[in-house]
Design a protein around this motif. Structure first.
Motif, short mmCIF file in Angstrom:
data_model
loop_
_atom_site.label_atom_id
_atom_site.label_comp_id
_atom_site.label_asym_id
_atom_site.label_seq_id
_atom_site.Cartn_x
_atom_site.Cartn_y
_atom_site.Cartn_z
N GLN A 1 -102.66 -40.84 -60.74
CA GLN A 1 -102.19 -41.53 -61.93
C GLN A 1 -101.79 -40.52 -63.00
OE1 GLN A 1 -104.73 -44.73 -63.37
NE2 GLN A 1 -105.88 -44.63 -61.46
N LEU A 2 -102.51 -39.40 -63.02
CA LEU A 2 -102.32 -38.38 -64.05
C LEU A 2 -102.31 -37.01 -63.37
CD1 LEU A 2 -102.22 -37.71 -67.12
CD2 LEU A 2 -104.72 -37.67 -67.07
N LEU A 3 -101.22 -36.25 -63.56
CA LEU A 3 -101.11 -34.93 -62.97
C LEU A 3 -101.25 -33.89 -64.08
CD1 LEU A 3 -100.57 -33.11 -60.55
CD2 LEU A 3 -98.12 -33.43 -60.90
N LEU A 4 -102.28 -33.04 -63.97
CA LEU A 4 -102.61 -32.05 -64.98
C LEU A 4 -102.28 -30.67 -64.42
CD1 LEU A 4 -106.09 -33.62 -65.80
CD2 LEU A 4 -103.97 -33.91 -67.12
N MET A 5 -101.49 -29.90 -65.17
CA MET A 5 -100.98 -28.63 -64.66
C MET A 5 -101.24 -27.53 -65.68
SD MET A 5 -97.41 -30.02 -62.94
CE MET A 5 -97.43 -28.78 -61.64
N ASP A 6 -102.01 -26.51 -65.25
CA ASP A 6 -102.41 -25.42 -66.15
C ASP A 6 -101.66 -24.15 -65.80
OD1 ASP A 6 -103.68 -23.90 -68.02
OD2 ASP A 6 -105.62 -23.84 -67.00
N GLU A 7 -100.54 -23.91 -66.46
CA GLU A 7 -99.71 -22.72 -66.25
C GLU A 7 -99.47 -22.43 -64.77
OE1 GLU A 7 -99.92 -19.52 -69.26
OE2 GLU A 7 -102.00 -20.16 -69.46
N PRO A 8 -99.00 -23.41 -64.01
CA PRO A 8 -98.92 -23.21 -62.56
C PRO A 8 -97.94 -22.13 -62.11
CG PRO A 8 -97.77 -25.20 -63.21
CD PRO A 8 -98.52 -24.73 -64.41
N PHE A 9 -96.94 -21.80 -62.95
CA PHE A 9 -95.92 -20.84 -62.53
C PHE A 9 -96.02 -19.51 -63.28
CE2 PHE A 9 -93.26 -24.95 -62.10
CZ PHE A 9 -93.90 -25.26 -60.91
N ALA A 10 -97.07 -19.33 -64.07
CA ALA A 10 -97.16 -18.16 -64.95
C ALA A 10 -97.17 -16.84 -64.20
CB ALA A 10 -98.41 -18.27 -65.83
N ALA A 11 -97.75 -16.81 -63.01
CA ALA A 11 -97.90 -15.55 -62.28
C ALA A 11 -96.70 -15.23 -61.38
CB ALA A 11 -99.17 -15.60 -61.43
N LEU A 12 -95.69 -16.08 -61.39
CA LEU A 12 -94.57 -15.91 -60.49
C LEU A 12 -93.44 -15.11 -61.14
CD1 LEU A 12 -94.41 -19.56 -59.10
CD2 LEU A 12 -95.61 -17.60 -58.11
N ASP A 13 -92.60 -14.49 -60.31
CA ASP A 13 -91.44 -13.78 -60.84
C ASP A 13 -90.45 -14.79 -61.41
OD1 ASP A 13 -89.04 -14.26 -58.81
OD2 ASP A 13 -90.85 -13.98 -57.62
#
Length: 266
Positions: free
Chosen positions: A160-172
């Protein structure tokens, strides 16, 4: 904003004890999040962005106030109805499981029959472009591919709720742009309610319906910026970055952050 939002936050306060001293992380946060909204949270380092996300997930207990996630409606998904799923900055995949087994993990925990699990997992593995890697283990994948697995697993459980904590921060940068577009595509297909934390103002403008700008610690709501009023849906990374209004919106949010960001340490 609809009359009946999906998430209500009222007077939220969260305190931590650090070396026998009480530290307030969040202070009197009030927020409504609409069903199907993509809300992005930005703020100075240490302002409580992740704490707010974790409180919504039930991983942090409020010191005061409340968080209410409204019950599912027929438009919230296909019937599995996990209350929430969380995608972290770190690649949260299990190294001893194949891509398929990783994506099926939450479904198996819900008791979904094997044939149905395979069907759902296969659908989302295909959406994230990993069909050729379904039987591969995480150590055989790049960082971006592992984060694709995390996305597929989160969406597969029909939260129902998708929580995302900087999921792409470590990527180029190139991989990040590709995954931002991929996330937008899947989100537009599924209409999930998403709350997304980032330090990147560019990412916030690309993804968000609204951007919640937080103050320095203790975190409060400084302002909520309506991005969807400027950048219409559907959108892509390219369409936002090449829009003549991009610089104006970037500057507006940066001007809200700059005075405190310069003096706050993580």
């Amino acid at each position: 904003m609809p009359d009946e939002p999906k998430v209500l936050v009222r007077g939220l306060e969260v305190d931590f004890t650090v070396k026998k001293r009480i530290v307030r992380a969040l202070d009197r946060v009030d927020l409504d999040i609409a069903r199907g909204e993509f809300l992005v949270i930005v703020g100075p380092s240490g302002c409580g962005k992740t704490t707010l996300l974790r409180a919504m997930a039930g991983l942090e207990q409020p010191t005061g106030g409340r968080i209410e996630v409204r019950p599912a409606t027929p438009g919230d998904g296909d019937g599995l109805k996990t209350e929430s799923a969380m995608v972290f900055q770190e690649h949260g995949v299990f190294p001893w499981m194949t891509v398929t087994d990783n994506v099926e993990f939450g479904l198996k925990a819900q008791g979904v029959p094997k044939r149905r699990r395979r069907e759902i997992a296969g659908r989302y593995i295909s959406k994230v472009g990993l069909d050729a890697f379904a039987a591969v283990y995480p150590h055989q994948l790049s960082g971006g591919m592992r984060q694709r697995v995390s996305l597929a697993r989160a969406f597969a459980t029909d939260p129902q709720l998708l929580l995302m904590d900087e999921p792409f921060a470590a990527l180029d940068e190139q991989t990040k742009l590709v995954l931002q577009d991929l996330l937008l595509t899947i989100w537009e297909e599924t209409a999930k309610t998403v709350v997304y934390v980032t330090h990147s103002l560019d990412e916030a403008l690309v993804l968000a319906d609204r951007v919640l700008v937080m103050s320095g610690r203790p975190g409060r709501v400084r302002e909520i910026v309506d991005v969807s009023a400027v950048f219409e849906r559907p959108r892509s990374v390219e369409s936002v970055r090449t829009d003549p209004r991009y610089g104006e919106m970037f500057g507006r949010i940066w001007n809200l952050l700059a005075p405190e960001a310069a003096g706050v340490t993580a």
